[in-house]
Design an enzyme around this catalytic site. Sequence first.
Site, PDB file in Angstrom:
ATOM      1  CD  GLU A 150     -11.577  -2.705   7.656  1.00  0.00           C
ATOM      2  OE1 GLU A 150     -11.287  -3.875   7.318  1.00  0.00           O
ATOM      3  OE2 GLU A 150     -12.440  -2.040   7.081  1.00  0.00           O
ATOM      4  CD  GLU A 307     -10.570   1.226   4.104  1.00  0.00           C
ATOM      5  OE1 GLU A 307     -11.207   0.284   3.577  1.00  0.00           O
ATOM      6  OE2 GLU A 307      -9.558   1.049   4.787  1.00  0.00           O
TER       7      GLU A 307
HETATM    8  C1  GLA Z   1     -11.104  -2.958   4.299  1.00  0.00           C
HETATM    9  C2  GLA Z   1      -9.645  -2.611   4.448  1.00  0.00           C
HETATM   10  C3  GLA Z   1      -9.001  -2.175   3.176  1.00  0.00           C
HETATM   11  C4  GLA Z   1      -9.492  -2.982   2.001  1.00  0.00           C
HETATM   12  C5  GLA Z   1     -10.987  -2.922   1.930  1.00  0.00           C
HETATM   13  C6  GLA Z   1     -11.541  -3.673   0.737  1.00  0.00           C
HETATM   14  O1  GLA Z   1     -11.941  -1.937   4.564  1.00  0.00           O
HETATM   15  O2  GLA Z   1      -9.427  -1.649   5.435  1.00  0.00           O
HETATM   16  O3  GLA Z   1      -7.616  -2.339   3.332  1.00  0.00           O
HETATM   17  O4  GLA Z   1      -9.077  -4.304   2.143  1.00  0.00           O
HETATM   18  O5  GLA Z   1     -11.506  -3.510   3.089  1.00  0.00           O
HETATM   19  O6  GLA Z   1     -12.940  -3.650   0.721  1.00  0.00           O
END
Ligand code: GLA
Length: 680
Positions: A150, A307
């Site tokens: 991210e 994710e």
């Molecule tokens: C993001 C991050 C993860 C985690 C999630 C929690 O997407 O990439 O590492 O912290 O948020 O919602």
Amino acid sequence: MTLPALDKIPYGGDYNPEQWGDAVWDEDYRAFDLARIDLLTVGVFTWSLTQPDEDTYDLSTLERILDRAHADGRKVCLATGTAAVPPWLAHRYPEVCRTDFEGRRHVFGVRHNACASSPAYRRFSAAVAARIAERFAGHPAVVAWHVNNEYGGQCYCDLCAAEFRLWLRDRHGSLDRLNEAWNTDFWSHRFTDWEQIVPPNMLSEHWRGPNHTAFQGITLDYLRFNTDNILRSFREEKDAIRAYSDLPVTTNMMAIYRHLDYHRWAPHLDFVSWDNYPTDGSPVSRMALSHALMRGLKDGQPFWLMEQTPTMTATRNYNPVKRPGQMRLWSWQAVAHGSDSVLFFQMRHSRGASEKYHGAVLNHAGRTDTRAFAEVAALGAELEKVGDRLLGGRTPARVALLFDWDSWWALEMSDGYSRAVGYEAQLVSYYEALWQAGALVDVVAATADLSGYDVVFAPFLHMLKGDAASRLEDVARRGGTVVTTVMSGRVDENDNAFLMDVPGPLGALCGVRVDETDSLPPDQPNEVALLLPGEPELRVSAHHVFDLVIPQGAEPVGFYTTDFYDGTPAVTRHEVGEGSAWYVGSVLDQEGVDWVVRHALAERGCLGAFADVRDLEHTSRVVDGRRYEFLLNHGADAVQVRAPWDGVDLLTGRAVAAGASLPVPGTGVVVVETSSGAAS
Ligand code: GLA
Ligand code: ZN
């Protein structure tokens, strides 16, 4: 280079077993067996483990994790782990820490915390990526690379200032051209030396915050620079991996994320992946828009859902669990829009720190008899049954929605007309209308090839770059429909106004000119009467900005009904060549946007088959001549529709007959493999 080669939709997600002991690993794998979890994303935040100090690498823990995954038949998406700098790096090289918008140099802490201009960060992140790739390139479990995590944010340090100046030289070529682009004779800003240029933040051009800048040109260029500068860091890690491995490389994005122009990133990713954490209260259609935006980055190539939470998040003030069936429905929604994976964050609750309560496949007790686990296991079984059928499926869309980061930035940082008009909210509103109307929509860059589309929506396209106007005109001339709106066609790529009538180069296409634009507080709407021949009039409310439209060949189809411009055209339709162009001169309420969108779609036969069934989402994917139809019921109550196709429901095995009633349970999913072929 495209997606990882796999024989079914990979299922699993972020797995951080370095946080707990080996005894627990056995329990993890027993659960993975039960849930048919076959892909683990490993190593996302492991830098302080893999490199405990400047001169030492220790890949033994990663190796044990990978070996165990392989021994148990799991595939791994292996991360470089560089999204959180280790303490030694920040301590030894304080330059890796960011300087914020207020000018404060940060010290070690949290994650996503590196300055992308820092030579130390660039050197060490590429080096650790190289070490990991060198060691594990041939590991039989590894199928893909996950760089960083991210990417986002920005930095305003002196190193970034220097990099910014280099970037500006490259973009503008000379100070004269830069002065022209930024219109620096305004407020005595003419630069005579590159060194005079400093990053735009609260200490320089800004007041009140990131959207309040005295010079849009410099702030816009800084956003572009920041996108490119962080991208360079991604590319350096990718190159380091490439020296050892040909496997596909990605980084997990955030879809409708304002700080990075992902269209600039797309060519550098082997495949796109993103993390879906819908904001509280946002419409379901916003997730669909996000998926479509991610699919659009690489010309419709499938992406990975990297994710999503199986149950709840932890960062919000309140963190509702996903209701029964919701996780399954949203997972299928991702697949329906082009995802070739279903992955979660996280496999197991972390023991401590800020994500110990974040939803996970397994809770702290490792139970496999929880509701959450049961739903994860049931979906795992479904995905196993579907096998490889959907992999690589393309979305045969005839409708496009333009999404443009430059317009997003430029619109929201301009002083005037209204601070109440947000780009994201408006794009979501137009997409919501398209979604409810059941149109299959590609979300593409403003620079994309539009020749394959019958209807193109270009709402709030504030900035017109290159040949955008003529490409839109071509859509209409050859018999398509274009829809654009207020605040479009206002500025060129440097955020300078066009020296012509509003909406600038879109005026000829739309057959209008705007005499003036009123702007009122949010609690002072106007009303627009929408009217097409042979139809009942519809009155909707209009907000924030109000173009007083003077038709130049267009037919008015909506008029303001109050204020001194009562009776003035607000919405118009212009016949152009074989097609048409609509101009919507205000921010209409959802009902008004629905009206425009449905008429524009209907003109070209692009209304969906289930346009009248509220909250029933319909998408299609085509794979090797086979066509799959997805019906997703986001409502709580079951609906019955008439099936337009013959085929079989992949999830239940039941036959589907054209013309027969097809039930879709509340919060339910139907995936029909049609037997009538891709043309149906
Ligand atoms: C993001 C991050 C993860 C985690 C999630 C929690 O997407 O990439 O590492 O912290 O948020 O919602
Ligand atoms: Zn910096």
